[in-house]
Enzyme design. Structure first.
Site, mmCIF file in Angstrom:
data_model
loop_
_atom_site.group_PDB
_atom_site.id
_atom_site.type_symbol
_atom_site.label_atom_id
_atom_site.label_comp_id
_atom_site.label_asym_id
_atom_site.label_seq_id
_atom_site.Cartn_x
_atom_site.Cartn_y
_atom_site.Cartn_z
ATOM 1 N N CYS A 378 0.841 -1.200 0.000
ATOM 2 C CA CYS A 378 0.000 0.000 0.000
ATOM 3 C C CYS A 378 0.879 1.253 0.000
ATOM 4 O O CYS A 378 1.487 1.562 -1.015
ATOM 5 C CB CYS A 378 -0.989 -0.036 1.156
ATOM 6 S SG CYS A 378 -2.440 0.975 0.818
ATOM 7 N N HIS A 503 -3.633 -5.023 0.517
ATOM 8 C CA HIS A 503 -3.052 -5.525 1.773
ATOM 9 C C HIS A 503 -3.135 -7.047 1.821
ATOM 10 O O HIS A 503 -4.031 -7.600 2.464
ATOM 11 C CB HIS A 503 -3.826 -4.948 2.964
ATOM 12 C CG HIS A 503 -3.593 -3.496 3.182
ATOM 13 N ND1 HIS A 503 -2.547 -3.023 3.936
ATOM 14 C CD2 HIS A 503 -4.258 -2.415 2.732
ATOM 15 C CE1 HIS A 503 -2.584 -1.699 3.954
ATOM 16 N NE2 HIS A 503 -3.616 -1.300 3.229
ATOM 17 N N GLU A 505 -1.526 -9.029 3.512
ATOM 18 C CA GLU A 505 -1.297 -9.580 4.857
ATOM 19 C C GLU A 505 -2.580 -10.025 5.540
ATOM 20 O O GLU A 505 -2.558 -10.837 6.456
ATOM 21 C CB GLU A 505 -0.557 -8.555 5.735
ATOM 22 C CG GLU A 505 -1.345 -7.326 6.175
ATOM 23 C CD GLU A 505 -1.292 -6.162 5.194
ATOM 24 O OE1 GLU A 505 -1.003 -6.406 3.997
ATOM 25 O OE2 GLU A 505 -1.548 -5.016 5.623
HETATM 26 N N1 GLN Z 1 -1.861 6.884 2.696
HETATM 27 C C1 GLN Z 1 -1.971 6.090 1.521
HETATM 28 C C2 GLN Z 1 -3.321 6.241 0.856
HETATM 29 O O1 GLN Z 1 -4.260 6.671 1.471
HETATM 30 C C3 GLN Z 1 -1.692 4.626 1.811
HETATM 31 C C4 GLN Z 1 -2.711 3.996 2.694
HETATM 32 C C5 GLN Z 1 -2.264 2.681 3.265
HETATM 33 O O2 GLN Z 1 -1.082 2.377 3.261
HETATM 34 N N2 GLN Z 1 -3.181 1.904 3.796
HETATM 35 O O3 GLN Z 1 -3.481 5.930 -0.285
#
Ligand code: GLN
Length: 529
Positions: A378, A503, A505
């Protein structure tokens, strides 16, 4: 449907969630289908806006629900299908009731905690997987907390209504060890049970968290004073690995007590998936040191699922995981080579806001140049794109508009329709999305299929306007959403450098490690350290 209620006493952070998840695992091993629910007494409507520093990670489900991290334990330990109905806070209950009140649905009646709040809670006990045999319901907080009272009252009423033989109460307590007396103390547990009894709830099982083994005398004492038959007084010792808990509860016979209480035939409990995992954990070939470079590294639970998925990747490769936590701000100030010298791989997890970003970028640059295995998740992927833009594609001041709204090269930015939306929460991409995997990539090699589904929780996206510049400079876009959004990137001429917008994970289990974590650890294992 049978119901297991799990409450906690004496102190918080006892591992109620792990106990609940492990009991679910045991019941699954006995051939039953389980469902889970987590009730949290706080007034936030959901944990989506809660800081990872205070509350640990926000765990995301397929349907996009932002939930408490205990739901992560439930999914890692069982095959239960969790949805937005699996997690509920006081805030959510009150929101529902107050909306109804404003709409005039109570026809002028007085709206009260009892019966309206308790009825709404009871109603939510029953909304779960209709095919499940048993629903395990965990209450957050500690018995005695004022804000938990309506939930305990709802549990008492519910048990009365559906019958005691269809409900079982498990109370998880701490038995503190007092060094000067060299004794395990039972008094706090007794007092906590007394509180429960005063609320009309009689625990059937007392799960005793303890750092020392309980003597028969302690067991007998707890049984007598807490009014729980001796077999129901269960020892839950501190263990090295959380994956030892199902086996430990099995040895204590928890599943037998539960099945007998429910009048269900006691079946053969096939614990082999768990014994296999524990065997591997106990006999690693060697250790694998991985740098976790991020924003919330000092908070133990902020990257809970990342940590567990790395553990799963290590277990499957016969290794023991060693995590080197590096705060982005530290990486900004100190010699990056020195910080990462001992590490065989770098993982950069998700995060929000610009603290520590420049330091994380340095670590990513180091991984790219030194051919150190890198896994960006992410925010980690977004930063890998920014690092590439700045240092390979020569877009020197490239940035995400999250960190610099006026950057000349907004390589990560909001989509136009998001910019128009005012409500911040509303612009988040949440839940499971399909992604097309490009052939002959690390992504394809790991997953072994053309389409994958992973869970998202972010606002910003890789800016499609830079796609051609990136690919011309050698970045591989290995995953794409049907809309064209970049879902994954990698560096073709690097042993293992993968970034993913979702994600992964959240979908790793100890005996079903996520393929990306498995491959990342495999690459780290062969890195010349
Ligand atoms: N801050 C980034 C976004 O909003 C990544 C978010 C995250 O890593 N969950 O896109």
């Amino acid at each position: 449907m049978k119901y297991i209620f799990v409450t906690g006493g004496v102190v918080s952070s006892l591992g109620k969630g792990l106990t609940a998840a492990s009991i679910g695992a045991l019941l699954e091993c006995s051939g039953l289908r389980v469902a889970f629910k987590k009730f949290d007494p706080y007034l936030n409507v959901d944990p989506g806006t809660m800081s990872p520093f205070q509350h640990g990670e926000v765990y995301v489900l397929d349907d996009g629900a932002e939930t408490d991290l205990d739901l992560g334990h439930y999914e890692r330990f069982t095959h239960a299908e969790l949805t937005k109905l699996s997690s509920c806070s006081s805030g959510r209950i009150y929101e529902t009731i107050l909306r109804r009140e404003r709409a005039g649905d109570y026809l002028g009646g007085t709206v009260q905690v009892i019966p309206h709040v308790t009825d709404e809670i009871k109603c939510r006990f029953t909304t779960s997987d209709a095919d499940a045999d048993v629903t395990i319901i965990e209450l957050g907080g500690t018995v005695g907390d004022m804000e938990g009272m309506p939930f305990l009252e709802a549990m008492r009423q519910f048990a009365l209504e559906i019958g005691r033989s269809n409900t079982i109460f498990i109370h998880v307590v701490l038995l503190p060890y007092v060094r000067t007396a060299d004794e395990i103390k039972t008094k706090p547990a007794q007092q906590s049970v007394a509180l429960l009894l005063g609320l009309g709830i009689h625990p059937d099982i007392l799960a005793c968290r303890t750092e020392r083994k309980m003597t028969d005398e302690v067991r007998a004492k707890l049984s007598l004073f807490c009014n729980v038959p001796i077999p129901g007084v269960i020892e839950e010792l501190d263990v090295e690995s959380i994956y030892e808990v199902p086996g430990m509860l099995h040895d204590e016979g928890v599943h037998h007590i539960v099945l007998e209480h429910f009048g269900l035939a006691v079946r053969n409990c096939d614990l082999s998936p768990w014994t296999d995992v524990v065997k591997k954990i106990r006999a690693p070939k060697k250790r694998v040191p991985i740098a976790l470079v991020g924003k919330y590294v000092e908070h133990k639970d902020a990257y809970k699922s990342i940590h567990e998925a790395l553990v799963h990747g290590a277990i499957t490769n016969g290794l023991s995981l060693e995590v080197v936590r590096i705060d982005g701000e530290v990486a900004q100030q100190e010699d990056i080579r020195g910080l990462l010298r001992e590490c065989s791989g770098i993982i950069v997890p998700g995060g929000f806001g610009n603290r520590g970003i420049e330091g994380i970028l340095r670590a990513i640059g180091y991984a790219r140049e030194q051919r150190l295995p890198f896994f960006g998740i992410c925010l980690g992927m977004q930063l890998a794109v920014i690092e590439f833009a700045r240092n390979v594609a020569n877009l020197r001041e490239a940035n995400s508009t999250e960190f610099d709204e006026k950057t000349p090269y907004p390589v990560v930015s909001l989509l136009d329709e998001q910019r128009r939306a005012v409500d911040k929460g509303g612009t988040m991409r949440l839940g499971s999305y399909e992604c097309h995997v490009a052939p002959n990539t690390h992504l394809q090699q790991a997953y072994g299929c053309e389409f994958i589904h992973e869970r998202h929780r972010h606002r910003y996206e890789v800016n499609g306007a830079y796609r051609n510049i990136f690919t011309a400079h050698g970045l591989c876009i290995s995953g794409t959403h049907a809309s064209g959004l970049v879902e994954a990137i990698e560096l073709p001429n690097h042993p293992w450098f993968v970034g993913i917008q979702a994600h992964p994970e959240f979908k790793s289990k100890p005996h079903m490690p996520h393929p990306l974590f498995k491959e990342f650890i495999r690459a780290a294992d062969v890195y010349p350290c």
